[in-house]
Write a protein that holds these residues in place. Structure first.
Motif: not given
Length: 331
Positions: A144-145, A147-148, A152, A182, A184, A197
């Motif tokens: 997980t992040t 803020s998001q 995913k 992406w 992170y 994020a």
């Protein structure tokens, strides 16, 4: 990576079904036969896979390595040693979880953990609760992040851990089904990672397929990434593998060739239609229950498949599939 700490490099691979496969490195630099990786409870790791209800079809969906059997007119599926019967009331469908795996010491405790991407674009951490030489993988948890929420991407996540920003801890990079990549960033520490994020490093690729594919080489989809200082300038670069369609570079057919191709396509139409009808009868509810009738239809389906293949082999290919590797240098 040397997962078992024996001094020999091993290979870890995901798979379309979903299980993770370990190829142990040997002293002679060869590799042992693949084995499905298991957790500390001796269960095969298949994140995103398994047996679950299929509400769309009113049956069961199994994502993983399966084996189909037809016995006395009945259909059975074996998954990890357990056998399931596919019935008209409870039909079974099989698919894959499209796992992609990467080993990294994510929590900086001296052993290798697993980062696993799956079909829907999520990334999971499977912590190693054992030691450097004797792993014991615990329960997976979604990454997980702050803020998001859940990490995913746009399908078929392919994660890699690397110190992208050079601050001494591991960041997360993820390839996606649409061809994007992406980043992170780890804004925590090496032993307590926290992800920021996601930031898009590479945009989606060319999604044109089949007859719509381009003639020139274009970056495609299903990004799989490797992080390395390719040009030795002290900055990490990206190597991105993909899946792409491309039109063959060939001359236009002559009138006689075009007439032949048109004739073959007309001949294929009723064969493909009948093959579709047979596939539905043999695999979709309500299935054929009579053993003799089922064997008769299976024989016809096989014969039509062979005939269709022979005819298609006489047609020019509308497209070719390629797996390119693209280099993105850091500026």
């Amino acid at each position: 990576m040397d997962l078992d700490g024996d001094g020999h490099m091993d290979i870890l691979s995901g798979s379309w079904p979903g299980e993770l496969f370990l190829f142990r490195g040997m002293a002679d630099r060869s590799f042992a036969a693949p084995e499905m990786l298991k957790d500390k409870d001796d269960e095969i790791i298949n994140i995103g896979g398994g047996v679950r209800d299929d509400p769309d079809r009113g049956g069961i969906l199994i994502a993983g390595t399966t084996e189909w059997e037809r016995i006395d007119g009945k259909s059975f599926v074996t998954y990890h040693g357990k056998r399931y019967e596919s019935t008209e009331e409870r039909p079974i469908a099989t698919t894959g979880a499209a796992s992609a795996a990467h080993m990294a010491d994510w929590d900086d405790d001296g052993d290798y953990d697993l980062l696993v991407g799956e079909f829907y674009g999520r990334v999971y951490l499977v912590p190693n609760e054992g030691t450097r030489t004797s792993w014991a993988f615990g329960k997976e948890r979604t990454m997980t992040t702050g803020s998001q929420g859940t990490v995913k991407v746009n399908g078929k996540a392919a994660p890699v851990a690397a110190d992208w920003d050079g601050d001494g801890d591991l960041d997360l990079l993820v390839g996606a089904d649409d061809g994007s990549v992406w980043l992170y960033r780890n804004v925590g520490s090496s032993n307590v990672p926290k992800l920021a994020a996601g930031v898009e490093l590479v945009p989606p690729g060319d999604k044109r397929t089949g007859a719509k594919a381009a003639k020139e080489a274009c970056r495609g989809t299903r990004s799989k990434i490797c992080v390395a200082d390719w040009n030795g300038d002290g900055k990490l670069d990206l190597l991105v593998g993909d899946f792409a369609h491309q039109k063959p570079n060939r001359p236009e057919p002559t009138p006689d060739e075009q007439a032949k191709y048109d004739r073959i396509r007309r001949e294929l139409e009723p064969i493909q239609k009948r093959s579709g009808e047979l596939f539905t009868k043999l695999n979709m509810a309500p299935r054929v229950q009579d053993k003799d009738e089922g064997e008769k239809l299976e024989k016809e389906f096989h014969e039509l498949s062979e005939k269709s293949r022979a005819l298609r082999d006489q047609l020019p290919r509308e497209y070719e599939t390629h797996g390119w590797v693209w280099l993105f240098l850091r500026e």
